[in-house]
Design a protein around this motif. Structure first.
Motif, PDB file in Angstrom:
ATOM      1  N   UNK A 201    -109.862  55.312 -46.728  1.00 37.58           N
ATOM      2  CA  UNK A 201    -110.546  55.373 -45.294  1.00 37.58           C
ATOM      3  C   UNK A 201    -110.440  57.161 -44.959  1.00 37.58           C
ATOM      4  N   UNK A 202    -111.699  57.382 -44.187  1.00 35.76           N
ATOM      5  CA  UNK A 202    -112.339  58.916 -43.795  1.00 35.76           C
ATOM      6  C   UNK A 202    -112.367  59.664 -45.242  1.00 35.76           C
ATOM      7  N   UNK A 203    -110.909  60.798 -45.719  1.00 35.67           N
ATOM      8  CA  UNK A 203    -111.093  61.385 -46.541  1.00 35.67           C
ATOM      9  C   UNK A 203    -109.748  60.968 -47.714  1.00 35.67           C
ATOM     10  N   UNK A 204    -108.978  59.748 -47.777  1.00 38.27           N
ATOM     11  CA  UNK A 204    -108.155  58.934 -47.676  1.00 38.27           C
ATOM     12  C   UNK A 204    -107.972  58.288 -48.673  1.00 38.27           C
ATOM     13  N   UNK A 205    -107.834  57.992 -50.378  1.00 37.56           N
ATOM     14  CA  UNK A 205    -107.669  56.956 -50.802  1.00 37.56           C
ATOM     15  C   UNK A 205    -105.636  57.134 -51.720  1.00 37.56           C
ATOM     16  N   UNK A 206    -105.883  54.997 -51.478  1.00 35.41           N
ATOM     17  CA  UNK A 206    -105.036  55.357 -51.558  1.00 35.41           C
ATOM     18  C   UNK A 206    -105.126  53.709 -52.544  1.00 35.41           C
ATOM     19  N   UNK A 207    -103.186  53.096 -53.496  1.00 29.23           N
ATOM     20  CA  UNK A 207    -103.296  52.191 -53.446  1.00 29.23           C
ATOM     21  C   UNK A 207    -103.491  50.819 -52.605  1.00 29.23           C
ATOM     22  N   UNK A 208    -104.268  49.959 -52.594  1.00 23.91           N
ATOM     23  CA  UNK A 208    -104.683  48.896 -51.769  1.00 23.91           C
ATOM     24  C   UNK A 208    -103.366  48.017 -51.612  1.00 23.91           C
ATOM     25  N   UNK A 209    -102.473  47.645 -52.426  1.00 26.30           N
ATOM     26  CA  UNK A 209    -101.398  46.896 -53.309  1.00 26.30           C
ATOM     27  C   UNK A 209    -100.461  47.370 -54.224  1.00 26.30           C
TER      28      UNK A 209
END
Length: 288
Positions: free
Chosen positions: A21-29
């Motif tokens: 999302x935008x510049x963020x990247x994080x584990x989906x679950x």
């Protein structure tokens, strides 16, 4: 009296990759397959469909733990929107047209479902859901709190099985959305969808669910950085490639986020954005 089974057509595990999302990247679950099964068993689900993004690895791990309940699924990124494949024998590659994706699902005797077809924030098939050869439509998705997306899906569902799914990205969300069917087995579930003899139901995920999910992702990420988790999944694979000096920064940020007001703030802001996007899709459909 015939037994009524309960299934959740749409859940995710820690094998589901990363969300951007935008510049963020994080584990989906960050949910392990074992945890998903434990929660589903406690709830009395007859069918738990594990539908990680573009992979069936999590579903295969889960099915080894409970083959009677776990349905191998995948949320496939076609080039025309996301598509759920249920009762799969093998992975369906992303990047195909929606028609080709559905053909690959059906070639395995699988079930093709249009998830959240009018989502304001997910890549979805929209009005194509009634043109393509879907077996079912997810007319209730518990993550879509806006009230518009699910209403549009139900309003426009024409001649398909009406299905409910939680789209759970955390174990405590499993079963928030569900599908009722006659019988109790996986085969009963599959036949019910094919014959359009299903009933959808559920409740939208609460803001508390989203706050807890957000904090849980940060906390579990920090545990993986510290090697408390040794499961081979996208999160651990990505972290293993990061330089040790940067791992310290990631660790401090994850812990600071998890134990601060930020999950609450981000959830409230995100909810407002998603409400706006849902309202916009509703207006586009009705004003167009």
């Amino acid at each position: 009296m015939q037994e009524i089974g309960v299934g959740d057509i749409h859940t995710h595990t820690m094998y589901s990759g990363f969300t951007k999302y935008k510049f963020l990247s994080f584990p989906d679950s960050v949910t392990t397959p074992r945890t998903s099964i434990r929660v589903a068993e406690k709830m009395g689900l007859g069918a738990l469909c594990i539908t990680d993004h573009n992979t069936i690895k999590g579903a295969l791990v889960a099915q080894k733990l409970n083959k009677d309940m776990v349905v191998i699924g995948e949320e496939i990124s076609s080039n025309e929107g996301e598509i759920l494949g249920l009762f799969l024998q093998e992975k369906v590659d992303p990047g195909l047209s929606a028609e080709e994706t559905i053909e690959q699902i059906h070639s395995q005797d699988g079930i093709a479902v249009a998830p959240h077809p009018y989502s304001g924030h997910c890549f979805c098939v929209g009005n194509k859901m009634n043109i393509l050869k879907f077996d079912g439509i997810e007319v209730f998705n518990s993550l879509h709190r806006d009230g518009y997306s699910n209403a549009l899906a139900l309003e426009n569902c024409n001649g398909h099985a009406k299905l409910g799914g939680s789209d759970a990205h955390a174990s405590f969300m499993i079963g928030n959305g569900y599908t009722l069917f006659n019988g109790s087995s996986q085969e009963d579930f599959r036949i019910a969808i094919k014959n359009r003899q299903t009933i959808h139901g559920g409740k939208v995920a609460s803001l508390k669910d989203f706050v807890n999910y957000s904090a849980r992702v940060a906390y579990e990420s920090s545990k993986t950085i510290m090697k408390f988790n040794d499961i081979d999944c996208p999160m651990s694979s990505r972290i293993s490639r990061v330089r040790n000096s940067r791992k310290i920064s990631y660790l401090l940020f994850s812990l600071a986020y998890a134990f601060s007001p930020l999950p609450v703030v981000c959830t409230l802001l995100g909810d407002r954005v998603l409400q706006h996007k849902g309202r916009r899709v509703w207006k586009e459909q009705h004003d167009g």
